[in-house]
Design a protein around this motif. Sequence first.
Motif, mmCIF file in Angstrom:
data_model
loop_
_atom_site.group_PDB
_atom_site.id
_atom_site.type_symbol
_atom_site.label_atom_id
_atom_site.label_comp_id
_atom_site.label_asym_id
_atom_site.label_seq_id
_atom_site.Cartn_x
_atom_site.Cartn_y
_atom_site.Cartn_z
ATOM 1 N N GLN A 29 0.902 -1.348 -0.047
ATOM 2 C CA GLN A 29 -0.244 0.025 0.061
ATOM 3 C C GLN A 29 0.831 1.267 -0.048
ATOM 4 O OE1 GLN A 29 -2.641 -1.127 3.323
ATOM 5 N NE2 GLN A 29 -4.429 -1.348 1.921
ATOM 6 N N ALA A 30 1.865 1.230 0.711
ATOM 7 C CA ALA A 30 2.796 2.460 0.682
ATOM 8 C C ALA A 30 3.451 2.728 -0.961
ATOM 9 C CB ALA A 30 4.218 2.174 1.689
ATOM 10 N N PHE A 40 -6.810 4.653 1.559
ATOM 11 C CA PHE A 40 -7.385 3.251 1.074
ATOM 12 C C PHE A 40 -8.606 3.064 1.861
ATOM 13 C CE2 PHE A 40 -3.087 2.546 0.070
ATOM 14 C CZ PHE A 40 -2.980 2.606 -1.413
ATOM 15 N N ARG A 41 -9.787 2.563 1.364
ATOM 16 C CA ARG A 41 -11.109 2.365 1.867
ATOM 17 C C ARG A 41 -11.560 0.999 1.550
ATOM 18 N NH1 ARG A 41 -13.815 7.392 -0.434
ATOM 19 N NH2 ARG A 41 -15.741 6.004 -0.362
ATOM 20 N N ALA A 42 -11.855 0.497 2.515
ATOM 21 C CA ALA A 42 -12.172 -1.072 2.442
ATOM 22 C C ALA A 42 -13.625 -1.120 1.711
ATOM 23 C CB ALA A 42 -12.532 -1.717 3.874
ATOM 24 N N GLU A 43 -14.439 -0.189 1.863
ATOM 25 C CA GLU A 43 -15.809 -0.264 0.976
ATOM 26 C C GLU A 43 -15.451 -0.051 -0.321
ATOM 27 O OE1 GLU A 43 -15.015 3.390 3.008
ATOM 28 O OE2 GLU A 43 -14.753 1.756 4.552
ATOM 29 N N GLN A 44 -14.495 0.581 -0.778
ATOM 30 C CA GLN A 44 -14.271 0.794 -2.146
ATOM 31 C C GLN A 44 -13.899 -0.639 -2.821
ATOM 32 O OE1 GLN A 44 -16.161 3.578 -2.881
ATOM 33 N NE2 GLN A 44 -14.765 3.665 -4.772
ATOM 34 N N GLU A 118 -5.468 -3.461 -16.259
ATOM 35 C CA GLU A 118 -4.738 -3.662 -14.998
ATOM 36 C C GLU A 118 -5.560 -2.789 -13.841
ATOM 37 O OE1 GLU A 118 -0.421 -3.294 -14.766
ATOM 38 O OE2 GLU A 118 -0.317 -3.852 -16.974
ATOM 39 N N CYS A 119 -5.457 -3.198 -12.758
ATOM 40 C CA CYS A 119 -6.149 -2.406 -11.715
ATOM 41 C C CYS A 119 -5.048 -1.234 -11.324
ATOM 42 C CB CYS A 119 -6.232 -3.138 -10.426
ATOM 43 S SG CYS A 119 -7.427 -4.347 -10.254
ATOM 44 N N THR A 120 -5.620 -0.160 -10.824
ATOM 45 C CA THR A 120 -4.949 0.942 -10.593
ATOM 46 C C THR A 120 -4.427 0.587 -9.166
ATOM 47 O OG1 THR A 120 -6.926 1.951 -9.191
ATOM 48 C CG2 THR A 120 -6.586 2.458 -11.677
ATOM 49 N N PRO A 121 -3.508 1.627 -8.658
ATOM 50 C CA PRO A 121 -3.015 1.589 -7.392
ATOM 51 C C PRO A 121 -3.840 1.697 -6.642
ATOM 52 C CG PRO A 121 -1.541 2.691 -8.980
ATOM 53 C CD PRO A 121 -2.534 2.536 -9.768
ATOM 54 N N GLN A 122 -4.794 2.624 -6.685
ATOM 55 C CA GLN A 122 -5.897 2.855 -5.739
ATOM 56 C C GLN A 122 -6.703 1.651 -5.597
ATOM 57 O OE1 GLN A 122 -6.591 5.938 -4.024
ATOM 58 N NE2 GLN A 122 -7.685 4.826 -2.818
ATOM 59 N N GLU A 123 -7.257 1.055 -6.536
ATOM 60 C CA GLU A 123 -8.143 -0.199 -6.602
ATOM 61 C C GLU A 123 -7.151 -1.372 -5.824
ATOM 62 O OE1 GLU A 123 -10.744 0.349 -10.647
ATOM 63 O OE2 GLU A 123 -8.649 -0.464 -10.804
ATOM 64 N N LYS A 124 -6.121 -1.352 -6.009
ATOM 65 C CA LYS A 124 -5.414 -2.389 -5.396
ATOM 66 C C LYS A 124 -5.141 -2.249 -3.662
ATOM 67 C CE LYS A 124 -2.083 -3.464 -9.307
ATOM 68 N NZ LYS A 124 -0.587 -3.428 -9.401
ATOM 69 N N ASP A 126 -7.262 -0.284 -2.146
ATOM 70 C CA ASP A 126 -8.632 -0.403 -1.561
ATOM 71 C C ASP A 126 -8.932 -2.014 -1.495
ATOM 72 O OD1 ASP A 126 -9.113 2.245 -1.550
ATOM 73 O OD2 ASP A 126 -10.374 2.154 -3.493
ATOM 74 N N PHE A 127 -8.716 -2.963 -2.426
ATOM 75 C CA PHE A 127 -9.055 -4.248 -2.202
ATOM 76 C C PHE A 127 -8.170 -4.850 -1.138
ATOM 77 C CE2 PHE A 127 -8.649 -8.531 -3.929
ATOM 78 C CZ PHE A 127 -10.188 -8.642 -4.365
ATOM 79 N N LEU A 128 -6.966 -4.562 -0.867
ATOM 80 C CA LEU A 128 -6.200 -5.213 0.124
ATOM 81 C C LEU A 128 -6.740 -4.794 1.514
ATOM 82 C CD1 LEU A 128 -2.555 -4.733 -1.134
ATOM 83 C CD2 LEU A 128 -3.823 -6.689 -1.075
ATOM 84 N N SER A 129 -7.216 -3.474 1.639
ATOM 85 C CA SER A 129 -8.071 -2.976 2.680
ATOM 86 C C SER A 129 -9.100 -3.962 3.187
ATOM 87 C CB SER A 129 -8.438 -1.464 2.655
ATOM 88 O OG SER A 129 -7.138 -0.916 2.825
ATOM 89 N N TYR A 130 -10.141 -4.146 1.973
ATOM 90 C CA TYR A 130 -11.024 -4.984 2.114
ATOM 91 C C TYR A 130 -10.933 -6.360 2.652
ATOM 92 C CZ TYR A 130 -15.233 -7.924 0.702
ATOM 93 O OH TYR A 130 -16.080 -8.650 0.899
#
Length: 135
Positions: A29-30, A40-44, A118-124, A126-130
């Motif tokens: 995430q860093a 990062f947001r788990a909801e996303q 490819e997933c964006t860094p933001q999506e990745k 957020d997904f890890l947070s989820y």
Amino acid sequence: MQRYSWILCLLAIGLLPVAARAGVVADLQAGYQQQGAGMFRAEQGERLFRQRVAASGAAEGGSCSDCHGADPSQPGKHLRTGKAIAPLSPWRDPARLQDAAKVEKWFLRNCKGTLGRECTPQEKGDFLSYLTSVR
């Protein structure tokens, strides 16, 4: 007092995989934030997991939950091959999120296969947070 030392030691040993996983996720995430991602947001991340995508180009379409199941803490099954998939939740499958290279490999493969890109860094992130929030 010695009894409590043993209990603390056993607890610490049991938490080592959790701490290692947290370190890998935090490092990933860093890196995503260095690439321009925000908070990062788990909801996303959950929204991405459940998002339905129409098939386009090389993408198979569908959603992550089609193969991984509606509950990431439970096993899934690949739609095409029928192959069993271990739970995505690292709380249910301790091998999940232990290796940054594997995480990136699966992001690349599954994002391209499902989203057609490819997933964006933001999506990745957020997904890890989820995933780390699903028990």
